[in-house]
Design a protein around this motif. Sequence first.
Motif, PDB file in Angstrom:
ATOM      1  N   PHE A   1       0.890  -1.155  -0.041  1.00 61.59           N
ATOM      2  CA  PHE A   1      -0.048  -0.021  -0.012  1.00 61.59           C
ATOM      3  C   PHE A   1       0.947   1.393   0.104  1.00 61.59           C
ATOM      4  CE2 PHE A   1      -2.594   3.270   1.844  1.00 61.59           C
ATOM      5  CZ  PHE A   1      -3.963   3.023   1.087  1.00 61.59           C
TER       6      PHE A   1
ATOM      7  N   GLY B   1       1.113   2.924   6.362  1.00 62.48           N
ATOM      8  CA  GLY B   1       0.778   3.928   5.613  1.00 62.48           C
ATOM      9  C   GLY B   1      -0.934   4.339   5.291  1.00 62.48           C
TER      10      GLY B   1
ATOM     11  N   THR C   1      -4.800   5.048   6.844  1.00 59.56           N
ATOM     12  CA  THR C   1      -5.520   5.886   7.676  1.00 59.56           C
ATOM     13  C   THR C   1      -5.835   5.182   9.088  1.00 59.56           C
ATOM     14  OG1 THR C   1      -7.530   5.091   6.897  1.00 59.56           O
ATOM     15  CG2 THR C   1      -6.760   7.134   5.995  1.00 59.56           C
TER      16      THR C   1
ATOM     17  N   TYR D   1     -13.569   6.729  -0.220  1.00 58.67           N
ATOM     18  CA  TYR D   1     -12.629   5.984  -1.073  1.00 58.67           C
ATOM     19  C   TYR D   1     -12.560   6.608  -2.422  1.00 58.67           C
ATOM     20  CZ  TYR D   1     -12.518   2.121   1.899  1.00 58.67           C
ATOM     21  OH  TYR D   1     -12.503   1.344   3.233  1.00 58.67           O
TER      22      TYR D   1
HETATM   23  N1  ARG Z   1      -8.720   3.106   3.369  1.00 60.34           N
HETATM   24  C1  ARG Z   1      -7.709   3.145   4.015  1.00 60.34           C
HETATM   25  C2  ARG Z   1      -6.441   4.110   3.746  1.00 60.34           C
HETATM   26  O1  ARG Z   1      -6.960   4.731   2.523  1.00 60.34           O
HETATM   27  C3  ARG Z   1      -7.031   1.518   3.969  1.00 60.34           C
HETATM   28  C4  ARG Z   1      -6.701   1.237   2.572  1.00 60.34           C
HETATM   29  C5  ARG Z   1      -5.731  -0.173   2.505  1.00 60.34           C
HETATM   30  N2  ARG Z   1      -5.894  -0.571   1.260  1.00 60.34           N
HETATM   31  C6  ARG Z   1      -5.401  -1.602   0.631  1.00 60.34           C
HETATM   32  N3  ARG Z   1      -5.508  -2.058  -0.397  1.00 60.34           N
HETATM   33  N4  ARG Z   1      -4.610  -2.310   1.602  1.00 60.34           N
HETATM   34  O2  ARG Z   1      -5.521   4.465   4.303  1.00 60.34           O
END
Ligand code: ARG
Length: 257
Positions: A83, A151, A153, A221
């Motif tokens: 990520f 990395g 949220t 998102y």
């Molecule tokens: N929505 C959260 C963010 O943007 C977590 C996203 C994690 N996504 C993933 N494909 N592992 O930080």
Amino acid sequence: MTRKQRFDRRSYLKAVGAAATTAVVAGCLDDDDDNVINPGTASGFPPFEFTEDGELVGFDIDLAEEVIERAGYEVGEWTDIEFDSLIPSLTEGNIDMIAAAMTITDDRAETIAFSNPYYEADQAVLISDDADFSPETVEDLEGLIVGAQSGTTGEGQLDELIEDGIVDEDDARQYENYTLGVQDLEAGNVDALILDVPVAQNFADSREVQVAFIIETGEEYGFGLRQEDERIDDLNAALDEIQEDGTYDDLVDEWFE
Ligand code: ARG
């Protein structure tokens, strides 16, 4: 749309793609790079992106492909990386679009552009089914070992808990992906994980873990694009269309219980 139809559509596209390649070789088509969008994701985040029998699948995968095709572009190669590496990969041009349940944040929007929002989520605190504690608020996490994916949220929430003196810095765990985190939760190596509610619920349904409580963050998102990529308008128009004509709801039905 059923799974069967989805795969049929893919094999059809593969066949059409092969024909197009032949045409390029024959010099009949302009091989315009702007027509191809190479998406990138970070799997281990079900039901948005995960691997099944070695194949990358999930809500984001289907939605991104549908958006790209409806906008009149071609889906190139998917890249599956950590990520944390998605934004650098995008700005360096190794991928053209992030489809990774990525929350639209002001911080990220300084570096990349986001599509219109396509999903809403809060953060959940996930604990083992065997846990002998049942936290109901963030204050109850005091003294526990808490983890999140690097990395994300969720990690941002964990950082706040450390700043507020609720979680000790030495008791914070960073994971490359949440699948590894859930393994550690089941093994008792970590007490709690902070992650997006829909993914926490998915793990709760399939693994020996449960959602203890929810932190309302009201995240949205978006797909990530390079700031100078003008194709974003076409992608947003396609996303609107998909949300209006029922395709979006079909994908929700397919990937979420
Ligand atoms: N929505 C959260 C963010 O943007 C977590 C996203 C994690 N996504 C993933 N494909 N592992 O930080």
